[in-house]
Motif scaffolding. Sequence first.
Motif, mmCIF file in Angstrom:
data_model
loop_
_atom_site.group_PDB
_atom_site.id
_atom_site.type_symbol
_atom_site.label_atom_id
_atom_site.label_comp_id
_atom_site.label_asym_id
_atom_site.label_seq_id
_atom_site.Cartn_x
_atom_site.Cartn_y
_atom_site.Cartn_z
ATOM 1 N N LEU A 103 0.772 -1.227 0.042
ATOM 2 C CA LEU A 103 -0.033 0.009 -0.050
ATOM 3 C C LEU A 103 0.831 1.221 0.003
ATOM 4 O O LEU A 103 1.996 1.049 0.012
ATOM 5 C CB LEU A 103 -0.883 -0.111 1.302
ATOM 6 N N ASP A 104 0.238 2.359 -0.226
ATOM 7 C CA ASP A 104 0.792 3.742 -0.201
ATOM 8 C C ASP A 104 0.137 4.499 0.744
ATOM 9 O O ASP A 104 -0.084 5.908 0.079
ATOM 10 C CB ASP A 104 1.475 4.215 -1.613
ATOM 11 N N ILE A 105 -0.214 4.328 1.675
ATOM 12 C CA ILE A 105 -0.887 5.276 2.630
ATOM 13 C C ILE A 105 -0.005 6.126 3.272
ATOM 14 O O ILE A 105 0.898 5.738 4.079
ATOM 15 C CB ILE A 105 -1.683 4.508 3.645
ATOM 16 N N PRO A 106 -0.264 7.508 3.336
ATOM 17 C CA PRO A 106 0.820 8.354 3.695
ATOM 18 C C PRO A 106 0.897 8.384 5.313
ATOM 19 O O PRO A 106 -0.189 8.219 5.946
ATOM 20 C CB PRO A 106 0.432 9.806 3.299
ATOM 21 N N THR A 107 2.060 8.458 5.809
ATOM 22 C CA THR A 107 2.147 8.624 7.258
ATOM 23 C C THR A 107 2.263 10.127 7.642
ATOM 24 O O THR A 107 2.470 10.832 6.979
ATOM 25 C CB THR A 107 3.783 7.950 7.681
ATOM 26 N N LYS A 108 1.874 10.139 9.179
ATOM 27 C CA LYS A 108 1.768 11.467 9.578
ATOM 28 C C LYS A 108 2.993 11.850 10.289
ATOM 29 O O LYS A 108 3.693 10.938 10.816
ATOM 30 C CB LYS A 108 0.604 11.582 10.807
ATOM 31 N N ASN A 109 3.057 13.306 10.740
ATOM 32 C CA ASN A 109 4.304 13.800 11.304
ATOM 33 C C ASN A 109 3.692 14.667 12.429
ATOM 34 O O ASN A 109 2.679 15.292 11.915
ATOM 35 C CB ASN A 109 5.140 14.561 10.345
ATOM 36 N N TYR A 110 4.480 14.687 13.389
ATOM 37 C CA TYR A 110 3.801 15.404 14.644
ATOM 38 C C TYR A 110 4.918 16.327 15.230
ATOM 39 O O TYR A 110 6.088 15.770 15.071
ATOM 40 C CB TYR A 110 3.187 14.557 15.571
ATOM 41 N N PHE A 111 4.717 17.356 15.931
ATOM 42 C CA PHE A 111 5.523 18.104 16.540
ATOM 43 C C PHE A 111 4.879 18.754 17.870
ATOM 44 O O PHE A 111 3.907 19.579 17.641
ATOM 45 C CB PHE A 111 5.925 19.256 15.801
ATOM 46 N N ILE A 112 5.272 17.997 18.946
ATOM 47 C CA ILE A 112 4.717 18.308 20.166
ATOM 48 C C ILE A 112 5.383 19.312 21.030
ATOM 49 O O ILE A 112 6.721 19.117 21.050
ATOM 50 C CB ILE A 112 4.460 17.188 21.038
ATOM 51 N N PHE A 113 4.967 20.293 21.320
ATOM 52 C CA PHE A 113 5.670 21.558 22.431
ATOM 53 C C PHE A 113 4.881 21.068 23.777
ATOM 54 O O PHE A 113 3.497 20.889 23.806
ATOM 55 C CB PHE A 113 5.135 22.819 22.118
ATOM 56 N N VAL A 114 5.682 21.104 24.850
ATOM 57 C CA VAL A 114 5.182 20.661 26.026
ATOM 58 C C VAL A 114 6.079 21.319 27.290
ATOM 59 O O VAL A 114 7.244 21.450 26.832
ATOM 60 C CB VAL A 114 4.904 19.111 26.291
ATOM 61 N N GLU A 115 5.671 21.457 28.327
ATOM 62 C CA GLU A 115 6.307 21.804 29.562
ATOM 63 C C GLU A 115 5.945 20.931 30.699
ATOM 64 O O GLU A 115 4.764 20.502 30.817
ATOM 65 C CB GLU A 115 6.017 23.446 30.013
ATOM 66 N N HIS A 116 7.108 20.463 31.366
ATOM 67 C CA HIS A 116 6.869 19.185 32.085
ATOM 68 C C HIS A 116 7.247 19.779 33.558
ATOM 69 O O HIS A 116 7.968 20.797 33.959
ATOM 70 C CB HIS A 116 8.049 18.204 32.009
ATOM 71 N N PRO A 117 6.430 19.166 34.693
ATOM 72 C CA PRO A 117 6.739 19.546 36.113
ATOM 73 C C PRO A 117 8.360 18.841 36.183
ATOM 74 O O PRO A 117 8.871 18.086 35.534
ATOM 75 C CB PRO A 117 5.802 18.599 36.840
ATOM 76 N N HIS A 118 8.742 19.352 37.444
ATOM 77 C CA HIS A 118 10.207 18.786 37.516
ATOM 78 C C HIS A 118 10.278 17.399 37.403
ATOM 79 O O HIS A 118 9.824 16.552 38.194
ATOM 80 C CB HIS A 118 10.556 19.284 39.159
ATOM 81 N N VAL A 119 11.290 16.766 36.690
ATOM 82 C CA VAL A 119 11.647 15.586 36.274
ATOM 83 C C VAL A 119 13.056 15.273 35.844
ATOM 84 O O VAL A 119 13.567 16.241 35.272
ATOM 85 C CB VAL A 119 10.371 14.830 35.300
ATOM 86 N N TYR A 120 13.680 14.201 36.071
ATOM 87 C CA TYR A 120 14.961 13.799 35.814
ATOM 88 C C TYR A 120 14.626 12.464 35.061
ATOM 89 O O TYR A 120 14.149 11.646 35.333
ATOM 90 C CB TYR A 120 15.969 13.445 36.906
ATOM 91 N N THR A 121 15.213 12.505 33.647
ATOM 92 C CA THR A 121 15.303 11.318 32.677
ATOM 93 C C THR A 121 16.707 10.556 32.532
ATOM 94 O O THR A 121 17.452 11.530 32.071
ATOM 95 C CB THR A 121 14.382 11.533 31.540
ATOM 96 N N LEU A 122 16.623 9.594 32.597
ATOM 97 C CA LEU A 122 18.086 8.944 32.167
ATOM 98 C C LEU A 122 17.754 7.987 30.838
ATOM 99 O O LEU A 122 17.045 6.959 30.601
ATOM 100 C CB LEU A 122 18.511 7.751 33.303
ATOM 101 N N GLY A 123 18.717 8.343 29.811
ATOM 102 C CA GLY A 123 18.812 7.756 28.655
ATOM 103 C C GLY A 123 19.130 6.341 28.739
ATOM 104 O O GLY A 123 19.966 5.712 29.729
#
Length: 234
Positions: free
Chosen positions: A41-61
């Motif tokens: 098939l050739d159904i187009p895929t969607k693209n998104y750009f999310i803007f957000v602000e988080h409460p205090h958080v630490y993230t480890l890759g």
Amino acid sequence: MNKEVEVQYLGVKDYKDTWDYQEQLFKNTLDLKIKNRREELDIPTKNYFIFVEHPHVYTLGKSGDASNLLISDEELKARNATYYKINRGGDITYHGPGQIVGYPILDLDNFFTDIHKYLRLLEEMVILTLAEYGLKAERSPGETGVWLDVGTPFARKICAMGVRASRWVTMHGFALNVNADLGYFDNIVPCGIKDKAVTSLNVELGRKEVDMVEIQQKLLKHFTNLFEATISKS
């Protein structure tokens, strides 16, 4: 190739809830790509750009070192902060109020299939935005993100980046310090890089506060030009 990008403004939203939401959009795109290939098939895929602000958080890759979090669980609670091990690249970073976090969930088959180029264009988007405020922001060799005064004893990071990609679909993204409380960075070794400082746009400009919406608009303008994208809003 679908170069339309749907921009979503989530306001202030819990990190885990936003992560789950990203994962769903990411999965939907992957599932459609697999379906297209299997069923010719050739159904187009969607693209998104999310803007957000988080409460205090630490993230480890996923490649990060947990010892780069310098405080205990009790101290995290005392500072009203949370901590997550997540599936992006990079080491540990902080998100919190006064920081613009952007999550582009793009099918790079719609743009270009080059993760290195993708990261460099995200950096360029931030560099061009900061240039509008009279700041000379730069890349630091071997260190993803955007910095000021690279190569001097005063080098300091203003924007962190970490992404995940599968089948050329991206998630996670960047965090630009605009009006951030820099004291929260004292609790980590930011991005696993010792002996280098972090900064925020309001500090660099000597202002109490910088308009976050204005920054978002400038980032989006440069993103659109660099990725040759068109924008729609949800």
